[in-house]
Design a protein around this motif. Structure first.
Motif, PDB file in Angstrom:
ATOM      1  N   ARG A 384       0.743  -1.051   0.156  1.00  0.00           N
ATOM      2  CA  ARG A 384       0.137   0.098   0.138  1.00  0.00           C
ATOM      3  C   ARG A 384       0.711   1.253   0.060  1.00  0.00           C
ATOM      4  N   THR A 385       1.993   1.147   0.803  1.00  0.00           N
ATOM      5  CA  THR A 385       2.597   2.586   0.768  1.00  0.00           C
ATOM      6  C   THR A 385       3.462   2.700  -0.574  1.00  0.00           C
ATOM      7  N   GLU A 386       4.038   1.724  -1.044  1.00  0.00           N
ATOM      8  CA  GLU A 386       4.451   1.758  -2.417  1.00  0.00           C
ATOM      9  C   GLU A 386       3.541   1.947  -3.613  1.00  0.00           C
ATOM     10  N   GLY A 387       2.508   1.993  -3.120  1.00  0.00           N
ATOM     11  CA  GLY A 387       1.343   2.295  -4.422  1.00  0.00           C
ATOM     12  C   GLY A 387       1.164   1.031  -5.415  1.00  0.00           C
ATOM     13  N   LEU A 388       1.460  -0.157  -5.042  1.00  0.00           N
ATOM     14  CA  LEU A 388       1.467  -1.259  -6.115  1.00  0.00           C
ATOM     15  C   LEU A 388       0.097  -1.899  -5.864  1.00  0.00           C
ATOM     16  N   THR A 389      -0.179  -2.351  -7.030  1.00  0.00           N
ATOM     17  CA  THR A 389      -1.786  -3.445  -7.022  1.00  0.00           C
ATOM     18  C   THR A 389      -1.413  -4.635  -6.969  1.00  0.00           C
ATOM     19  N   VAL A 390      -1.370  -5.373  -6.221  1.00  0.00           N
ATOM     20  CA  VAL A 390      -1.054  -6.852  -6.479  1.00  0.00           C
ATOM     21  C   VAL A 390      -2.544  -7.592  -6.281  1.00  0.00           C
ATOM     22  N   ALA A 391      -2.554  -8.547  -7.255  1.00  0.00           N
ATOM     23  CA  ALA A 391      -3.591  -9.537  -7.472  1.00  0.00           C
ATOM     24  C   ALA A 391      -3.515 -10.598  -5.998  1.00  0.00           C
ATOM     25  N   PRO A 392      -4.689 -10.738  -5.674  1.00  0.00           N
ATOM     26  CA  PRO A 392      -4.451 -11.645  -4.574  1.00  0.00           C
ATOM     27  C   PRO A 392      -3.753 -13.161  -4.684  1.00  0.00           C
ATOM     28  N   PRO A 393      -3.947 -13.696  -5.523  1.00  0.00           N
ATOM     29  CA  PRO A 393      -3.013 -14.808  -5.690  1.00  0.00           C
ATOM     30  C   PRO A 393      -1.316 -14.652  -5.328  1.00  0.00           C
ATOM     31  N   ALA A 394      -1.161 -13.641  -6.126  1.00  0.00           N
ATOM     32  CA  ALA A 394       0.392 -12.954  -6.246  1.00  0.00           C
ATOM     33  C   ALA A 394       0.473 -12.642  -4.499  1.00  0.00           C
ATOM     34  N   LEU A 395      -0.383 -11.760  -4.125  1.00  0.00           N
ATOM     35  CA  LEU A 395      -0.058 -11.756  -2.371  1.00  0.00           C
ATOM     36  C   LEU A 395       0.314 -12.858  -1.838  1.00  0.00           C
ATOM     37  N   GLU A 396      -0.632 -13.934  -2.002  1.00  0.00           N
ATOM     38  CA  GLU A 396      -0.509 -15.002  -1.357  1.00  0.00           C
ATOM     39  C   GLU A 396       0.721 -15.640  -1.515  1.00  0.00           C
ATOM     40  N   LYS A 397       1.275 -15.702  -2.717  1.00  0.00           N
ATOM     41  CA  LYS A 397       2.716 -16.306  -2.922  1.00  0.00           C
ATOM     42  C   LYS A 397       3.644 -15.331  -2.382  1.00  0.00           C
ATOM     43  N   ILE A 398       3.777 -14.087  -2.528  1.00  0.00           N
ATOM     44  CA  ILE A 398       4.830 -13.325  -1.682  1.00  0.00           C
ATOM     45  C   ILE A 398       4.678 -13.787  -0.312  1.00  0.00           C
ATOM     46  N   SER A 399       3.533 -13.724   0.405  1.00  0.00           N
ATOM     47  CA  SER A 399       3.393 -14.135   1.690  1.00  0.00           C
ATOM     48  C   SER A 399       4.206 -15.520   2.146  1.00  0.00           C
ATOM     49  N   GLN A 400       3.950 -16.477   1.245  1.00  0.00           N
ATOM     50  CA  GLN A 400       4.450 -17.556   1.581  1.00  0.00           C
ATOM     51  C   GLN A 400       5.962 -17.606   1.414  1.00  0.00           C
ATOM     52  N   LEU A 401       6.613 -16.618   0.511  1.00  0.00           N
ATOM     53  CA  LEU A 401       7.999 -16.456   0.240  1.00  0.00           C
ATOM     54  C   LEU A 401       8.370 -16.062   1.662  1.00  0.00           C
ATOM     55  N   GLY A 402       7.550 -14.905   2.331  1.00  0.00           N
ATOM     56  CA  GLY A 402       7.986 -14.335   3.564  1.00  0.00           C
ATOM     57  C   GLY A 402       7.986 -15.360   4.504  1.00  0.00           C
ATOM     58  N   GLU A 403       7.301 -16.261   4.648  1.00  0.00           N
ATOM     59  CA  GLU A 403       7.150 -17.485   5.513  1.00  0.00           C
ATOM     60  C   GLU A 403       8.355 -18.285   5.310  1.00  0.00           C
ATOM     61  N   LYS A 404       8.684 -18.742   4.294  1.00  0.00           N
ATOM     62  CA  LYS A 404       9.407 -19.639   3.933  1.00  0.00           C
ATOM     63  C   LYS A 404      10.979 -19.502   3.919  1.00  0.00           C
ATOM     64  N   VAL A 405      11.067 -18.190   3.190  1.00  0.00           N
ATOM     65  CA  VAL A 405      12.509 -17.659   3.042  1.00  0.00           C
ATOM     66  C   VAL A 405      12.553 -16.708   4.254  1.00  0.00           C
ATOM     67  N   SER A 406      12.384 -15.312   4.002  1.00  0.00           N
ATOM     68  CA  SER A 406      12.338 -14.451   4.900  1.00  0.00           C
ATOM     69  C   SER A 406      11.710 -13.260   4.565  1.00  0.00           C
ATOM     70  N   LEU A 407      11.217 -12.525   5.598  1.00  0.00           N
ATOM     71  CA  LEU A 407      10.346 -11.486   5.365  1.00  0.00           C
ATOM     72  C   LEU A 407      11.119 -10.515   4.511  1.00  0.00           C
ATOM     73  N   ARG A 408      12.530 -10.213   4.693  1.00  0.00           N
ATOM     74  CA  ARG A 408      13.222  -9.558   4.037  1.00  0.00           C
ATOM     75  C   ARG A 408      13.113  -9.596   2.310  1.00  0.00           C
ATOM     76  N   TYR A 409      13.324 -11.200   2.144  1.00  0.00           N
ATOM     77  CA  TYR A 409      13.379 -11.409   0.940  1.00  0.00           C
ATOM     78  C   TYR A 409      12.028 -11.183  -0.027  1.00  0.00           C
ATOM     79  N   ALA A 410      11.151 -11.419   0.783  1.00  0.00           N
ATOM     80  CA  ALA A 410       9.653 -11.063   0.056  1.00  0.00           C
ATOM     81  C   ALA A 410       9.572  -9.521  -0.128  1.00  0.00           C
ATOM     82  N   LEU A 411       9.862  -8.766   0.880  1.00  0.00           N
ATOM     83  CA  LEU A 411       9.755  -7.483   0.767  1.00  0.00           C
ATOM     84  C   LEU A 411      10.543  -6.954  -0.629  1.00  0.00           C
ATOM     85  N   GLN A 412      11.662  -7.505  -0.573  1.00  0.00           N
ATOM     86  CA  GLN A 412      12.605  -7.025  -1.568  1.00  0.00           C
ATOM     87  C   GLN A 412      12.280  -7.526  -3.009  1.00  0.00           C
TER      88      GLN A 412
END
Ligand SMILES: Nc1ncnc2c1ncn2[C@@H]1O[C@H](COP(=O)(O)OP(=O)(O)OP(=O)(O)O)[C@@H](O)[C@H]1O
Ligand SMILES: [Mg+2]
Length: 461
Positions: A384-412
């Motif tokens: 939201r702060t970066e002003g990005l539009t993300v499709a819900p499945p993509a958000l799901e995917k990024i969140s999974q990366l945040g869990e499995k790999v790291s929050l940093r990696y997902a944010l990057q």
């Protein structure tokens, strides 16, 4: 020492913004000392936020002197974000000086000198000065042209006619052309409220007159009322500088139009010019201003990340500096466990690589890894702060990366994924799962990178 540089001529030496990754953080998000589940841009990490809130009140009650805070926890658990939030809670315009432990090692400057400089970057001075100003809404702005005295067809500006309106009346001023440049720099238009300092000719744009507030305007504008009183008046101006700004302004060789000082202005200011003696002199002047009630001291926050990179000598300096009457709040952060203090490899290992005598002065606040739903919320806030539009499945995917790999990696991954999404020409640059997958393929995370290297026996094949 030469007469001190007038404070109105001291320019801030703010460094480039290093806190962009935390732009969603607006404070600790506490109400009555209790952390809201999400507040101030923060999600979770409630205990640490409440502890930081206590630190803020200790600072406000002036009960932190001689002590410092250590944020201890794994990578990406919000240590840097917490430190920033503490400085925001202390008030706007409170200096926040973030450094990394390794930053103090340089061939040019002594370690303790580099630390001292950053201590002084974290201490602000708020100076109140009463100045003679012309203030009002700009009703007319006309440069008067004249023939160029050097001949030719060129024309120069001989005067600037400006009409300012305040609640009590209007005044027409005929000003020097040099002020025209200042006015252009501040992008002053008709209908803006500005003030001009009578003695120095400094022009400041206060905002747009609220008579125009109904005007359709997409820009974020600050609307201000027409100034009260006369156009020509005395006004109390407040300026915020840091002690380091004062050091630099007084250390720089003054004036001179010769080529050497021109070069000096182009090159980086030489750091070694600030001597201990100069600092003492400046402290004296500052104390005098404070006694006279002209200035207030605004102790800020010095944040030292990766504190295990400091060595014994630096730690000793820290111990001493914490006790000085002019000390900011020092917040240290470390993601290390038991390890040797740098420069003390023959001593037993110490928690976080910090010597015991400093540890004893620290309030230690632990930070903990995030639960999956917290990770998702943090990623959502960031999109939201970066002003990005993300499709819900993509958000799901990024969140999974945040869990499995790291929050940093997902944010990057967010930024490159949004670039891919824009390139693909999708409506509103919406990020889809395929963009995230492509980024995942393009950029390794630390674990996969290490795996690849292990297989290649020390060489990148
Ligand atoms: N509780 C939280 N709420 C919202 N955003 C957070 C939270 N915790 C961390 N973040 C965001 O996640 C990112 C990583 O956090 P941060 O840089 O503060 O971690 P860190 O603990 O300093 O890690 P490191 O040990 O690697 O320096 C930042 O963009 C930060 O703003
Ligand atoms: Mg950090």
């Amino acid at each position: 020492m030469a007469a001190p540089v007038p404070i109105s001529e001291v320019k801030g030496n703010a460094r480039e913004n290093r806190t962009a990754a935390h732009s969603h953080i607006k404070g600790l998000g506490l109400s009555n000392g209790v952390a809201n589940t999400s507040g101030g841009g923060f999600i979770g990490q409630a205990a640490a936020r409440e502890a930081c809130g206590l630190v803020v009140s200790l600072v406000q009650k002036k009960k932190m002197s001689g002590r410092a805070v250590l944020l201890a926890g794994g990578p990406g658990t919000g240590k840097t974000a917490l430190a920033l939030a503490v400085s925001q809670e202390l008030g706007t315009k409170v200096p926040f000086c973030p450094i990394v432990g390794s930053e103090i090692y340089s061939a040019e400057v002594k370690k303790t000198e580099a630390l001292m400089e950053n201590f002084r970057r974290a201490i602000g001075l708020r100076v109140k000065e009463t100045k003679e100003v012309y203030e009002g809404e700009v009703m007319e702005l006309t440069p008067e042209e004249a023939e160029n005295p050097l001949g030719g067809y060129g024309r120069t500006i001989s005067h600037l006619l400006i009409t300012l309106k305040s609640a009590k009346g209007t005044k027409k001023l005929r000003l020097d052309p040099s002020i025209y440049e200042a006015i252009q720099k501040e992008r002053v238009r008709l209908g803006d409220v500005i003030y001009i300092e009578a003695n120095t000719g400094v022009v400041k744009r206060v905002g747009r007159s609220d008579a125009y507030a109904t005007e359709f305007d997409l820009e974020a504008e600050e609307y201000v009322p027409i100034p009260k009183g006369d156009v020509h008046k005395k006004k109390e101006l407040v300026q915020d500088v840091t002690l380091h700004d004062l050091d630099v302004a007084n250390a720089r060789p003054q004036g001179g139009q010769d080529i050497m000082s021109m070069m000096g202005q182009l090159m980086k200011p030489k750091k070694t010019e600030i001597t201990e003696k100069l600092r003492l002199e400046i402290n004296k002047v500052v104390n005098k201003y404070i006694d006279q009630g002209v200035a207030d001291l605004v102790p800020g926050v010095l944040f030292i990340d990766e504190v295990h990179m400091l060595d014994l000598e630096a730690f000793t300096f820290l111990n001493r500096a914490l006790e000085s009457p002019l000390s900011p709040l020092v917040i240290l952060a470390s993601n290390r466990g038991l390890t040797h203090v740098r420069g003390g490899e023959n001593l037993p290992p110490s928690p976080h690589g910090i010597p015991p005598d400093l540890l004893a002065r620290l309030l230690i606040i632990p930070t903990h890894p995030y639960a999956p739903d917290e990770i998702r919320k943090i990623i959502e806030t960031r999109t939201r702060t970066e002003g990005l539009t993300v499709a819900p499945p993509a958000l799901e995917k990024i969140s999974q990366l945040g869990e499995k790999v790291s929050l940093r990696y997902a944010l990057q991954l967010l930024a490159p994924a949004s670039v891919l999404a824009k390139v693909s020409g999708r409506e509103a640059g919406r990020i889809e799962v395929e963009d995230v997958e492509e980024c995942e393929g393009l950029f390794l995370d630390a674990r996969r990178s290490a795996q690849g290297l292990n297989e290649s026996k020390g060489f990148i094949a």
